[in-house]
Design an enzyme around this catalytic site. Sequence first.
Site, PDB file in Angstrom:
ATOM      1  N   ALA A 106       0.866  -1.174   0.000  1.00 15.66           N
ATOM      2  CA  ALA A 106       0.000   0.000   0.000  1.00 15.66           C
ATOM      3  C   ALA A 106       0.907   1.229   0.000  1.00 15.66           C
ATOM      4  CB  ALA A 106      -0.888  -0.017   1.225  1.00 15.66           C
ATOM      5  N   GLY A 126       0.576  -4.896   0.954  1.00 16.05           N
ATOM      6  CA  GLY A 126      -0.629  -4.947   0.123  1.00 16.05           C
ATOM      7  C   GLY A 126      -0.386  -5.624  -1.217  1.00 16.05           C
ATOM      8  N   GLU A 145       4.750  -4.959   7.125  1.00 17.87           N
ATOM      9  CA  GLU A 145       4.042  -3.883   7.826  1.00 17.87           C
ATOM     10  C   GLU A 145       4.560  -3.671   9.238  1.00 17.87           C
ATOM     11  OE1 GLU A 145       2.642  -6.251   5.969  1.00 17.87           O
ATOM     12  OE2 GLU A 145       0.973  -5.437   4.805  1.00 17.87           O
TER      13      GLU A 145
HETATM   14  C1  HXC Z   1       5.083   4.379  -1.249  1.00 11.41           C
HETATM   15  C2  HXC Z   1       6.998   3.411  -2.088  1.00 11.41           C
HETATM   16  C3  HXC Z   1       6.619   2.160  -1.529  1.00 11.41           C
HETATM   17  C4  HXC Z   1       5.400   2.089  -0.812  1.00 11.41           C
HETATM   18  C5  HXC Z   1       8.509   1.917  -2.547  1.00 11.41           C
HETATM   19  N1  HXC Z   1       8.156   3.210  -2.709  1.00 11.41           N
HETATM   20  N2  HXC Z   1       7.607   1.267  -1.826  1.00 11.41           N
HETATM   21  N3  HXC Z   1       6.221   4.495  -1.948  1.00 11.41           N
HETATM   22  N4  HXC Z   1       4.682   3.226  -0.696  1.00 11.41           N
HETATM   23  N5  HXC Z   1       4.944   0.942  -0.306  1.00 11.41           N
HETATM   24  C6  HXC Z   1       8.888   4.258  -3.417  1.00 11.41           C
HETATM   25  C7  HXC Z   1      10.102   4.725  -2.642  1.00 11.41           C
HETATM   26  O1  HXC Z   1       9.727   5.676  -1.667  1.00 11.41           O
HETATM   27  C8  HXC Z   1      10.936   5.310  -3.742  1.00 11.41           C
HETATM   28  O2  HXC Z   1      10.431   6.593  -4.080  1.00 11.41           O
HETATM   29  C9  HXC Z   1      10.651   4.405  -4.936  1.00 11.41           C
HETATM   30  O3  HXC Z   1       9.402   3.740  -4.629  1.00 11.41           O
HETATM   31  C10 HXC Z   1      11.702   3.340  -5.120  1.00 11.41           C
HETATM   32  O4  HXC Z   1      11.884   2.663  -3.905  1.00 11.41           O
HETATM   33  P1  HXC Z   1      13.323   2.431  -3.232  1.00 11.41           P
HETATM   34  O5  HXC Z   1      13.087   2.169  -1.789  1.00 11.41           O
HETATM   35  O6  HXC Z   1      14.258   3.525  -3.586  1.00 11.41           O
HETATM   36  O7  HXC Z   1      13.771   1.105  -3.988  1.00 11.41           O
HETATM   37  P2  HXC Z   1      14.746  -0.026  -3.439  1.00 11.41           P
HETATM   38  O8  HXC Z   1      15.917   0.567  -2.711  1.00 11.41           O
HETATM   39  O9  HXC Z   1      15.023  -0.907  -4.601  1.00 11.41           O
HETATM   40  O10 HXC Z   1      13.897  -0.841  -2.348  1.00 11.41           O
HETATM   41  C11 HXC Z   1      12.770  -1.579  -2.746  1.00 11.41           C
HETATM   42  C12 HXC Z   1      11.923  -1.958  -1.496  1.00 11.41           C
HETATM   43  C13 HXC Z   1      11.604  -0.680  -0.680  1.00 11.41           C
HETATM   44  C14 HXC Z   1      12.688  -2.957  -0.634  1.00 11.41           C
HETATM   45  C15 HXC Z   1      10.645  -2.630  -2.013  1.00 11.41           C
HETATM   46  O11 HXC Z   1      11.069   0.298  -1.565  1.00 11.41           O
HETATM   47  C16 HXC Z   1      10.619  -0.896   0.428  1.00 11.41           C
HETATM   48  O12 HXC Z   1      10.959  -1.429   1.487  1.00 11.41           O
HETATM   49  N6  HXC Z   1       9.375  -0.445   0.214  1.00 11.41           N
HETATM   50  C17 HXC Z   1       8.345  -0.492   1.235  1.00 11.41           C
HETATM   51  C18 HXC Z   1       7.829  -1.890   1.362  1.00 11.41           C
HETATM   52  C19 HXC Z   1       6.745  -1.964   2.437  1.00 11.41           C
HETATM   53  O13 HXC Z   1       7.008  -1.683   3.609  1.00 11.41           O
HETATM   54  N7  HXC Z   1       5.551  -2.354   2.055  1.00 11.41           N
HETATM   55  C20 HXC Z   1       4.406  -2.430   2.947  1.00 11.41           C
HETATM   56  C21 HXC Z   1       3.612  -1.140   2.898  1.00 11.41           C
HETATM   57  S1  HXC Z   1       2.336  -1.135   4.084  1.00 11.41           S
HETATM   58  P3  HXC Z   1      11.392   7.878  -4.109  1.00 11.41           P
HETATM   59  O14 HXC Z   1      10.445   8.995  -4.370  1.00 11.41           O
HETATM   60  O15 HXC Z   1      12.103   7.936  -2.823  1.00 11.41           O
HETATM   61  O16 HXC Z   1      12.309   7.586  -5.273  1.00 11.41           O
HETATM   62  C22 HXC Z   1       1.142  -2.049   3.405  1.00 11.41           C
HETATM   63  C23 HXC Z   1      -0.083  -2.204   4.250  1.00 11.41           C
HETATM   64  C24 HXC Z   1      -1.187  -2.907   3.492  1.00 11.41           C
HETATM   65  O17 HXC Z   1       1.228  -2.543   2.337  1.00 11.41           O
HETATM   66  C25 HXC Z   1      -2.411  -3.074   4.276  1.00 11.41           C
HETATM   67  C26 HXC Z   1      -3.177  -1.896   4.672  1.00 11.41           C
HETATM   68  C27 HXC Z   1      -3.232  -0.733   3.771  1.00 11.41           C
END
Ligand code: HXC
Length: 257
Positions: A65, A108, A131
Amino acid sequence: MAYENIIVETRGPVGLIRLNRPQALNALNSALLGELNDALGVFDLDGRIGAIVITGSEKAFAAGADIKEMQSLDFVDAYMKDFIGDWEKVPRIRKPIIAAVAGYALGGGCELAMMCDFIIAAKTAKFGQPEITLGVMPGMGGTQRLARFIGKAKAMDLCLTGRMMDADEAERCGLVARVVPSQELIEEAINAAAKIASFSQPVVMMTKETVNRAYETTLTEGLRFERRLFHSMFALEDQKEGMAAFSDKRTPSFKNR
Ligand code: HXC
């Protein structure tokens, strides 16, 4: 509806939806969800479409998400707007949906893949529920579907540690139906969807409904449901055609009736 966050195409009888927010690794925001629900609804009602594939990019199916959209939410907002409640529409689509997953399917993203009917993964796929590292827990079905699909031990491991699981582990534990080389992912998913679309559409839809029933009810009730729908299939021309074709040693030509 014009789409900005997804790309929608058809490949013969297959509806193909690509999540398309490359700058955010396909993070699932509310605009994307609205478009996805719209596109799925259109395919579900289109008699020419027999199955649907949802995919992302080579790097990410969806990295979760959209954290930036959620960051400043407060409880009252989340509760009053029933934040993410509209994700419940995806599993209500009646035609089969295959998730074709390469790269990250996190939070998500993993939950969306699990809302689909089965997952075909590229070798590069990584699944996880991170999460907990953000101070929350899964909210789109992760705790419930993972526990049912892969069991308590792995579900707890993924949800409590936030670690990622690669494609081979995901296949071993039953999350993923098939693992294929990355360059073959879309072709494999479209071929599987086209195969499904070649069968009797009402039978396909009843089969999906009945397998899903296994997650909603007791074995006795599920078996009764299966038997009743099985009985009803003898009212279909497609049943007569399918069995006649077997006897005649020819390929059946289903009319979807
Ligand atoms: C918003 C995101 C994002 C996310 C990545 N980006 N994941 N933006 N929400 N979930 C954005 C980053 O901010 C970044 O933008 C760009 O995408 C590229 O990501 P990087 O982190 O620079 O890439 P990388 O170093 O290759 O790392 C990849 C990754 C990391 C390991 C997947 O992005 C990451 O940990 N993302 C979050 C994963 C996460 O926690 N997901 C769960 C979300 S909560 P900029 O602008 O900085 O370039 C969820 C809850 C669901 O899903 C249920 C209720 C809603």
